[in-house]
Motif scaffolding. Structure first.
Motif, PDB file in Angstrom:
ATOM      1  N   VAL A   1       0.881  -1.247  -0.125  1.00  0.00           N
ATOM      2  CA  VAL A   1       0.152  -0.068  -0.020  1.00  0.00           C
ATOM      3  C   VAL A   1       0.950   0.988   0.050  1.00  0.00           C
ATOM      4  CG1 VAL A   1      -1.260   1.165   1.402  1.00  0.00           C
ATOM      5  CG2 VAL A   1      -2.007  -0.836   0.783  1.00  0.00           C
ATOM      6  N   GLU A   2       2.410   1.369   0.746  1.00  0.00           N
ATOM      7  CA  GLU A   2       2.929   1.765   0.801  1.00  0.00           C
ATOM      8  C   GLU A   2       3.421   2.771  -0.266  1.00  0.00           C
ATOM      9  OE1 GLU A   2       2.276   1.125   5.281  1.00  0.00           O
ATOM     10  OE2 GLU A   2       2.803   0.300   2.761  1.00  0.00           O
ATOM     11  N   LEU A   3       3.814   1.143  -1.184  1.00  0.00           N
ATOM     12  CA  LEU A   3       4.787   1.648  -2.048  1.00  0.00           C
ATOM     13  C   LEU A   3       3.694   1.912  -3.598  1.00  0.00           C
ATOM     14  CD1 LEU A   3       6.863  -1.556  -2.485  1.00  0.00           C
ATOM     15  CD2 LEU A   3       7.577   0.777  -2.361  1.00  0.00           C
ATOM     16  N   ALA A   4       3.124   1.601  -3.585  1.00  0.00           N
ATOM     17  CA  ALA A   4       1.234   2.452  -4.424  1.00  0.00           C
ATOM     18  C   ALA A   4       1.210   3.076  -4.600  1.00  0.00           C
ATOM     19  CB  ALA A   4      -0.106   1.539  -4.198  1.00  0.00           C
ATOM     20  N   GLU A   5       1.268   3.856  -3.389  1.00  0.00           N
ATOM     21  CA  GLU A   5       1.072   5.471  -3.180  1.00  0.00           C
ATOM     22  C   GLU A   5       1.809   6.881  -3.625  1.00  0.00           C
ATOM     23  OE1 GLU A   5      -0.432   5.220   1.157  1.00  0.00           O
ATOM     24  OE2 GLU A   5      -1.833   4.591   0.665  1.00  0.00           O
ATOM     25  N   ARG A   6       3.226   5.149  -3.044  1.00  0.00           N
ATOM     26  CA  ARG A   6       5.071   6.685  -3.194  1.00  0.00           C
ATOM     27  C   ARG A   6       4.940   6.754  -4.384  1.00  0.00           C
ATOM     28  NH1 ARG A   6       9.713   5.432  -0.363  1.00  0.00           N
ATOM     29  NH2 ARG A   6       9.604   6.724   1.244  1.00  0.00           N
ATOM     30  N   TYR A   7       4.328   5.603  -5.813  1.00  0.00           N
ATOM     31  CA  TYR A   7       4.543   5.923  -7.055  1.00  0.00           C
ATOM     32  C   TYR A   7       3.484   5.672  -7.681  1.00  0.00           C
ATOM     33  CZ  TYR A   7       9.187   4.630  -5.580  1.00  0.00           C
ATOM     34  OH  TYR A   7      10.809   4.645  -5.008  1.00  0.00           O
ATOM     35  N   ASN A   8       2.343   6.137  -7.398  1.00  0.00           N
ATOM     36  CA  ASN A   8       1.226   7.137  -7.642  1.00  0.00           C
ATOM     37  C   ASN A   8       1.014   5.370  -8.306  1.00  0.00           C
ATOM     38  OD1 ASN A   8      -1.113   8.170  -8.436  1.00  0.00           O
ATOM     39  ND2 ASN A   8       0.239   9.645 -10.275  1.00  0.00           N
ATOM     40  N   GLN A   9       0.721   3.952  -8.007  1.00  0.00           N
ATOM     41  CA  GLN A   9       0.047   2.773  -9.049  1.00  0.00           C
ATOM     42  C   GLN A   9      -0.599   2.385  -7.977  1.00  0.00           C
ATOM     43  OE1 GLN A   9       1.864   2.153 -11.938  1.00  0.00           O
ATOM     44  NE2 GLN A   9       3.021   4.455 -11.660  1.00  0.00           N
ATOM     45  N   CYS A  10      -1.653   1.428  -8.771  1.00  0.00           N
ATOM     46  CA  CYS A  10      -2.534   1.328  -7.899  1.00  0.00           C
ATOM     47  C   CYS A  10      -2.299  -0.309  -7.727  1.00  0.00           C
ATOM     48  CB  CYS A  10      -3.605   0.857  -8.867  1.00  0.00           C
ATOM     49  SG  CYS A  10      -4.144  -0.238  -9.876  1.00  0.00           S
ATOM     50  N   ARG A  11      -2.487  -0.666  -6.484  1.00  0.00           N
ATOM     51  CA  ARG A  11      -2.194  -2.372  -6.235  1.00  0.00           C
ATOM     52  C   ARG A  11      -2.678  -3.217  -7.409  1.00  0.00           C
ATOM     53  NH1 ARG A  11      -4.107  -5.642  -1.260  1.00  0.00           N
ATOM     54  NH2 ARG A  11      -2.949  -7.888  -1.405  1.00  0.00           N
ATOM     55  N   ALA A  12      -1.925  -4.277  -8.087  1.00  0.00           N
ATOM     56  CA  ALA A  12      -2.249  -5.176  -8.998  1.00  0.00           C
ATOM     57  C   ALA A  12      -2.974  -6.697  -7.950  1.00  0.00           C
ATOM     58  CB  ALA A  12      -1.218  -5.793  -9.550  1.00  0.00           C
ATOM     59  N   PRO A  13      -4.002  -6.937  -8.730  1.00  0.00           N
ATOM     60  CA  PRO A  13      -4.666  -8.249  -8.718  1.00  0.00           C
ATOM     61  C   PRO A  13      -3.993  -8.924  -8.594  1.00  0.00           C
ATOM     62  CG  PRO A  13      -6.185  -7.198 -10.339  1.00  0.00           C
ATOM     63  CD  PRO A  13      -4.722  -6.117  -9.973  1.00  0.00           C
ATOM     64  N   ALA A  14      -4.620 -10.046  -7.571  1.00  0.00           N
ATOM     65  CA  ALA A  14      -3.663 -11.427  -7.139  1.00  0.00           C
ATOM     66  C   ALA A  14      -4.461 -11.901  -8.440  1.00  0.00           C
ATOM     67  CB  ALA A  14      -4.253 -12.461  -6.156  1.00  0.00           C
ATOM     68  N   ARG A  15      -2.922 -13.321  -9.279  1.00  0.00           N
ATOM     69  CA  ARG A  15      -3.676 -13.776 -10.292  1.00  0.00           C
ATOM     70  C   ARG A  15      -4.043 -15.064  -9.706  1.00  0.00           C
ATOM     71  NH1 ARG A  15       0.544 -11.727 -14.621  1.00  0.00           N
ATOM     72  NH2 ARG A  15       0.603  -9.624 -14.961  1.00  0.00           N
ATOM     73  N   GLY A  16      -4.406 -16.215 -10.619  1.00  0.00           N
ATOM     74  CA  GLY A  16      -4.766 -17.378 -10.376  1.00  0.00           C
ATOM     75  C   GLY A  16      -6.133 -18.156 -10.781  1.00  0.00           C
TER      76      GLY A  16
END
Length: 41
Positions: free
Chosen positions: A26-41
């Motif tokens: 969450v912190e990385l996504a906010e820092r780099y203005n990215q959304c968290r990728a959904p889990a693959r499966g």
């Protein structure tokens, strides 16, 4: 250095910073203005 896709949202430098970071997803996504990728499966 590898080529970066024209539509890439991060650079190799940013990717290296993310890999070395101790921050959570969450912190990385906010820092780099990215959304968290959904889990693959």
């Amino acid at each position: 250095m590898s080529q970066v896709h024209a539509r890439a949202r991060t650079t190799p430098l940013i990717r290296a910073e993310i890999r070395q970071s101790k921050l959570g997803v969450v912190e990385l996504a906010e820092r780099y203005n990215q959304c968290r990728a959904p889990a693959r499966g």
